[in-house]
Write a protein that holds these residues in place. Structure first.
Motif, mmCIF file in Angstrom:
data_model
loop_
_atom_site.group_PDB
_atom_site.id
_atom_site.type_symbol
_atom_site.label_atom_id
_atom_site.label_comp_id
_atom_site.label_asym_id
_atom_site.label_seq_id
_atom_site.Cartn_x
_atom_site.Cartn_y
_atom_site.Cartn_z
ATOM 1 N N LYS A 169 0.838 -1.211 0.000
ATOM 2 C CA LYS A 169 0.000 0.000 0.000
ATOM 3 C C LYS A 169 0.869 1.254 0.000
ATOM 4 O O LYS A 169 0.541 2.245 -0.664
ATOM 5 C CB LYS A 169 -0.926 -0.015 1.213
ATOM 6 N N LYS A 170 1.963 1.212 0.739
ATOM 7 C CA LYS A 170 2.874 2.364 0.794
ATOM 8 C C LYS A 170 3.490 2.629 -0.571
ATOM 9 O O LYS A 170 3.564 3.785 -1.021
ATOM 10 C CB LYS A 170 3.965 2.098 1.831
ATOM 11 N N LEU A 171 3.925 1.574 -1.246
ATOM 12 C CA LEU A 171 4.543 1.738 -2.557
ATOM 13 C C LEU A 171 3.548 2.267 -3.587
ATOM 14 O O LEU A 171 3.898 3.082 -4.445
ATOM 15 C CB LEU A 171 5.133 0.412 -3.031
ATOM 16 N N ILE A 172 2.308 1.796 -3.511
ATOM 17 C CA ILE A 172 1.276 2.296 -4.421
ATOM 18 C C ILE A 172 1.026 3.771 -4.171
ATOM 19 O O ILE A 172 0.955 4.584 -5.106
ATOM 20 C CB ILE A 172 -0.026 1.492 -4.255
ATOM 21 N N PHE A 173 0.928 4.155 -2.899
ATOM 22 C CA PHE A 173 0.661 5.557 -2.539
ATOM 23 C C PHE A 173 1.810 6.467 -2.959
ATOM 24 O O PHE A 173 1.590 7.552 -3.510
ATOM 25 C CB PHE A 173 0.438 5.667 -1.030
ATOM 26 N N ARG A 174 3.037 6.025 -2.728
ATOM 27 C CA ARG A 174 4.185 6.888 -3.030
ATOM 28 C C ARG A 174 4.463 6.974 -4.527
ATOM 29 O O ARG A 174 5.087 7.925 -4.983
ATOM 30 C CB ARG A 174 5.428 6.380 -2.291
ATOM 31 N N HIS A 180 2.735 8.910 -9.389
ATOM 32 C CA HIS A 180 3.009 9.239 -10.798
ATOM 33 C C HIS A 180 2.795 8.023 -11.694
ATOM 34 O O HIS A 180 2.772 8.156 -12.918
ATOM 35 C CB HIS A 180 4.434 9.764 -10.957
ATOM 36 N N ILE A 181 2.619 6.852 -11.074
ATOM 37 C CA ILE A 181 2.307 5.632 -11.821
ATOM 38 C C ILE A 181 0.847 5.229 -11.600
ATOM 39 O O ILE A 181 0.125 4.906 -12.542
ATOM 40 C CB ILE A 181 3.221 4.461 -11.387
ATOM 41 N N PHE A 182 0.414 5.266 -10.338
ATOM 42 C CA PHE A 182 -0.916 4.778 -9.989
ATOM 43 C C PHE A 182 -1.906 5.902 -9.662
ATOM 44 O O PHE A 182 -3.042 5.629 -9.294
ATOM 45 C CB PHE A 182 -0.822 3.831 -8.786
ATOM 46 N N GLY A 183 -1.474 7.139 -9.797
ATOM 47 C CA GLY A 183 -2.350 8.270 -9.476
ATOM 48 C C GLY A 183 -2.288 9.349 -10.531
ATOM 49 O O GLY A 183 -1.988 9.089 -11.702
ATOM 50 N N LYS A 184 -2.521 10.587 -10.121
ATOM 51 C CA LYS A 184 -2.633 11.692 -11.059
ATOM 52 C C LYS A 184 -1.339 12.490 -11.233
ATOM 53 O O LYS A 184 -1.257 13.354 -12.108
ATOM 54 C CB LYS A 184 -3.752 12.637 -10.606
ATOM 55 N N VAL A 192 8.141 13.354 -6.355
ATOM 56 C CA VAL A 192 6.795 12.868 -6.043
ATOM 57 C C VAL A 192 6.847 11.933 -4.839
ATOM 58 O O VAL A 192 6.016 12.000 -3.929
ATOM 59 C CB VAL A 192 6.181 12.140 -7.263
ATOM 60 N N TRP A 193 7.852 11.063 -4.834
ATOM 61 C CA TRP A 193 8.033 10.113 -3.720
ATOM 62 C C TRP A 193 8.186 10.873 -2.393
ATOM 63 O O TRP A 193 7.527 10.550 -1.403
ATOM 64 C CB TRP A 193 9.267 9.257 -3.999
#
Length: 471
Positions: free
Chosen positions: A300-305, A308-312, A324-325
């Motif tokens: 979950k942390k990797l997805i959130f951070r 730029h891959i999984f979000g806007k 971004v990270w």
């Protein structure tokens, strides 16, 4: 109109009475294929087979979409009974139909996996069933049944996946229709031919004799060692008592990487994993969290951070991705001030590494030198103050000024673009190599290193330096 999805089972005679009654009332009957043994149960009925779509579809996914579209299209005119070999629950086109068509009834049949499990006499009461076309979704499990192995290509992908999970030397059952033979997993793609009825059933051997292990097995082993009749050393360990092992194993992994030792990297990666698993097992015993919690939090942390891959967010290069990270990390850690980001740097980092990391975080707040020249001037100033402290013989001040010199040196190197931890390690190695060569030269001349005066020692040092450099 209504669509009735009917599972024909795997052989003639598997058709249920309820399915037979539905077929007798049907306005239109369609079948996925007429090439399956179970299709013989439809003898006496007028059936439209969709075998032509197998040739016209580009791949398995498009085939299922085309099959679903054909059935749904026919249901616009009249009620349809759509028959599939095996079970409805294992048919991907049926799943698409159920999602896209509201008025759908299911009459289930014997599944391909259940039939293969029975024929192979699978001992495990629980197994994971998956189509060969979805083999990459298969995860570690006690036993597995893979069906739809209808060509050499799918046989090869199944072999590769099962090898990873169970080991290539593990015995499995290869099922074709009513026949079953015992083979090794590595032989799955070496048979003469394949058809719609081919399947593989495999199950793990005992814990101590397995050919392949996974993360769950690591935790299982630790729990066995900590059991009342387990290992006396493992039973008495705590998070505090083994905390230094994490650092030690991490350094051994880093050392293997620097040596380019792939075998060592494999071994030390496992040792680092063991330490993580040990700590999670200890916390599970305390009722705090378990390994699954830690892994879930990590993903979950990797997805959130990686927004730029999984979000806007957007990132055109690695620098923007790191920005971004860092932004997301600050949000995740609930850090509202720059001071909080500095305080979050672990105090047990190597001093050089920690200094560089603290300086980097301070620079994001604008607290930094404008250039390496400005940082160098500060370093000279600190060296001067250290000399004054030494002249004064003030040990407390010497300690303080020595720290300032080292911190300033890290600043200069950081701004110059060097990783200070790696640079210092490289310098230590360079010194050690030169020292070793210097001692060798002195010994070769029949002299004692400790008996040489400074000037003569310097000559040997220069020789050693040139010799090491030329090598």
């Amino acid at each position: 109109m209504k669509i009735t999805l009917i599972g024909l089972g795997t052989r003639k005679g598997d058709l249920t009475k309820r399915a037979e009654n539905a077929l007798k009332r049907a306005s239109k009957i369609m079948a996925r294929t007429g090439n399956a043994e179970a299709f013989k149960s439809l003898e006496g009925f007028e059936v439209e087979t969709l075998d032509g779509l197998f040739m016209s579809s580009r791949n398995f996914d498009s085939l299922n979409k085309n099959l679903a579209s054909a059935v749904i299209g026919a249901a616009k005119i009249s009620d349809v009974c759509y028959c599939v070999d095996g079970a409805v629950c294992e048919d991907e086109a049926c799943k698409i139909i159920m999602k896209r068509h509201d008025d759908t009834e299911i009459i289930e049949g014997v599944s391909k996996s259940a039939a293969a499990a029975a024929i192979s006499r699978l001992e495990s009461p629980q197994y994971t069933a998956v189509s060969a076309y979805d083999i990459n979704t298969l995860k570690s499990c006690r036993a597995a049944v893979v069906y739809d192995i209808d060509c050499e290509f799918t046989a090869s992908t199944v072999k590769q996946k099962l090898t990873k999970l169970f080991g290539e030397e593990t015995e499995c059952s290869f099922v074709r229709g009513e026949e079953c033979v015992k083979i090794k997993i590595y032989e799955i793609d070496r048979l003469k031919s394949y058809d719609y009825s081919c399947a593989v059933a495999v199950e793990e051997s005992g814990f101590l004799t397995k050919d392949r292990y996974d993360y769950d097995d690591v935790e299982t082993l630790i729990k066995l060692l900590r059991a009342p009749d387990g290992c006396p050393w493992d039973r008495v360990q705590t998070n505090e008592s083994i905390k230094s092992n994490v650092i030690e194993e991490a350094y051994e992994l880093a050392d293997a990487i620097e040596r380019g030792d792939d075998d060592g990297i494999e071994e030390e990666t496992g040792d680092v994993l063991l330490q993580s698993a040990f700590h999670s097992v200890l916390k599970e015993e305390q009722g705090v969290f378990d390994g699954s919690d830690a892994i879930t939090r990590l993903v979950k942390k990797l997805i959130f951070r990686h927004s730029h891959i999984f979000g806007k967010d957007k990132a055109r290069d690695s620098a923007e991705a790191l920005g971004v990270w860092d932004k997301n990390k600050t949000v995740e850690k609930h850090q509202s001030t720059f001071s909080e980001t500095l305080e979050a740097v672990p105090v047990n980092f190597p001093a050089c590494m920690r200094a560089q990391k603290v300086q980097k975080r301070a620079s994001k707040a604008g607290m930094d030198f404008s250039s390496t020249e400005a940082a160098s001037a500060k370093l000279y100033e600190e060296v001067k103050e250290l000399k004054e402290a030494i002249s004064a013989g003030d040990n407390e001040e010497i300690f303080s000024e020595a720290g300032d010199v080292l911190f300033s040196a890290v600043n200069v190197c950081r701004l110059a673009g060097a990783d200070c931890e790696d640079a210092l390690k490289s310098a230590v190695k360079k010194f050690s190599d030169r020292f070793k060569e210097c001692e060798r030269l002195i010994t070769a001349d029949g002299k004692e290193m400790t008996a040489l005066k400074e000037a003569e020692l310097d000559k040997y040092w220069i020789k050693a330096k040139n010799a090491v450099k030329s090598n």
